[in-house]
Design an enzyme around this catalytic site. Structure first.
Site, PDB file in Angstrom:
ATOM      1  N   LYS A   7       0.837  -1.203   0.000  1.00 51.80           N
ATOM      2  CA  LYS A   7       0.000   0.000   0.000  1.00 51.80           C
ATOM      3  C   LYS A   7       0.878   1.261   0.000  1.00 51.80           C
ATOM      4  CE  LYS A   7      -3.725  -2.501   2.258  1.00 51.80           C
ATOM      5  NZ  LYS A   7      -4.375  -2.878   3.512  1.00 51.80           N
ATOM      6  N   GLN A  11      -4.174  -1.499   9.729  1.00 54.57           N
ATOM      7  CA  GLN A  11      -4.067  -2.836   9.134  1.00 54.57           C
ATOM      8  C   GLN A  11      -4.644  -3.883  10.085  1.00 54.57           C
ATOM      9  OE1 GLN A  11      -2.868  -3.429   5.914  1.00 54.57           O
ATOM     10  NE2 GLN A  11      -3.639  -5.498   6.281  1.00 54.57           N
ATOM     11  N   ASP A  39     -10.807   2.917   4.272  1.00 55.69           N
ATOM     12  CA  ASP A  39     -11.081   1.475   4.181  1.00 55.69           C
ATOM     13  C   ASP A  39     -12.596   1.213   4.115  1.00 55.69           C
ATOM     14  OD1 ASP A  39      -8.965  -0.256   3.867  1.00 55.69           O
ATOM     15  OD2 ASP A  39      -8.432  -0.283   5.999  1.00 55.69           O
TER      16      ASP A  39
END
Ligand code: NAP
Length: 310
Positions: free
Chosen positions: A71, A115, A138
């Site tokens: 990412k 994460q 997200d």
């Protein structure tokens, strides 16, 4: 017919076997990243703010390290700024929330991602709820989930959003099709089922959402025009569960031990690719399918967050 043994994935690019075409996530994601890079460069020339993603990694889980590195690299490739906050595996929930709150109020940060999975002392729900919904790139915060369900502008979870972008890129006709989604997680299966059933293009599918208690999965899959396999069981979907001409999207990524690899493992999807591919009109490979599209979708969410705020 063992396609993978005969040909490498690069060889598949744009290649059609009878009807079957690969949905190339790597190439599509690259095109999206290049378009974003041009837009970011243009913003820079105009003296406007460039997108800035803040990623938080708690502990040192091997797979999480790989995902977060990909990412951060993708941000760099598209000219985004990125900040990686590393926190020890014994970090408390309060300390993590404190870091999130600092990022929430930092005007330079456009997107925040934590994460997952998190160590067991930290409640994931509390962490997701602590992120400012307007920086939740997200798309896991209840506010964004609610907006998505209502068809309002929202950050869409990156994996289902990436799949929708891939279907759109290949101009796959989805309206009126029967889609079977296997797996009902909050980050993949459930949002996927909502997006496929939306009155949009792609969308307008009749959706069946399956899970571990579904009793007639094979029967349902055999009726499906589109199958999205997101259950995390390597090579679960076999050829005898797929009808001729189906569109198959493989979300699964499982590390399977492989002593011939330097890493000691290889990645397996949820679809038995070699036997399923010859029956399909379209299929995504693993790797090189949904994975790169997930990252491209995350970048798109971060870019959109930046332009909305600035
Ligand atoms: P998850 O949270 O473990 O959910 C798995 C889902 O599959 C659950 O709903 C479960 O049902 C269902 N399931 C399990 N066994 C089943 C069976 N035999 N038949 C039917 N349904 C079954 O997994 P996830 O986070 O959604 O991830 C799924 C896979 O996608 C994993 O391999 C993950 O690594 C991968 N993934 C890939 C990406 C990417 O970028 N490519 C992103 C995210 C995830 P119950 O609800 O009844 O337990």
């Amino acid at each position: 017919m063992r396609l993978q043994n005969k040909f490498s994935f690069n060889f598949f690019e744009g290649v059609t076997f009878a009807r079957m075409q690969i949905l190339d996530g790597k190439k599509t994601a690259q095109a999206i990243k290049e378009e974003l890079k041009l837009n970011v460069a243009q913003r820079s020339v105009e003296g406007k703010k460039v997108p800035h993603l803040a990623a938080i990694l708690v502990g040192n889980n091997g797979a999480s390290e790989t995902y977060i590195a990909a990412k951060v690299k993708a941000c760099e490739e598209s000219g985004f700024r990125s900040t990686l906050e590393r926190m020890d595996s014994d970090t408390s929930e309060a300390k993590l929330i404190d870091v999130i709150q600092q990022l929430n109020t930092d005007p330079d940060i456009d997107g925040i991602l934590v994460q997952l999975p998190l160590p067991s002392q930290i409640n994931e729900e509390n962490i997701i709820n602590a992120i400012d919904p307007d920086k939740d790139v997200d798309g896991f915060h209840p506010v964004n989930v609610g907006r998505m369900v209502l068809g309002q502008p929202a950050f869409i979870p990156a994996t289902p959003y990436g799949i929708m972008l891939l279907l759109k890129h290949y101009k796959i006709e989805t309206a009126g099709k029967h889609a079977v989604v296997i797996g009902r997680s909050n980050i993949v299966g459930r949002p996927m089922s909502i997006l496929l059933s939306d009155n949009k293009n792609p969308g307008n599918c009749t959706v069946t959402l399956c899970h571990s208690k579904t009793t007639n999965l094979k029967e349902l899959c055999l009726q499906a025009d589109i199958i999205v396999a997101a259950l995390g069981k390597p090579e679960f979907l076999k050829a005898d569960m797929v009808k001729e001409g189906a569109i198959v999207v493989d979300v699964g990524i499982t590390r399977v031990k492989d002593d011939t690899k330097k890493s000691g493992f290889k990645l397996k999807g949820d679809v038995a690719f070699d036997e399923v591919a010859p029956k399909c009109n379209f299929i995504t490979p693993v790797p090189g399918g949904v994975g790169p599209m997930t990252i491209a979708a995350l970048l798109k969410n971060t870019f959109n967050s930046c332009i909305q705020k600035n």
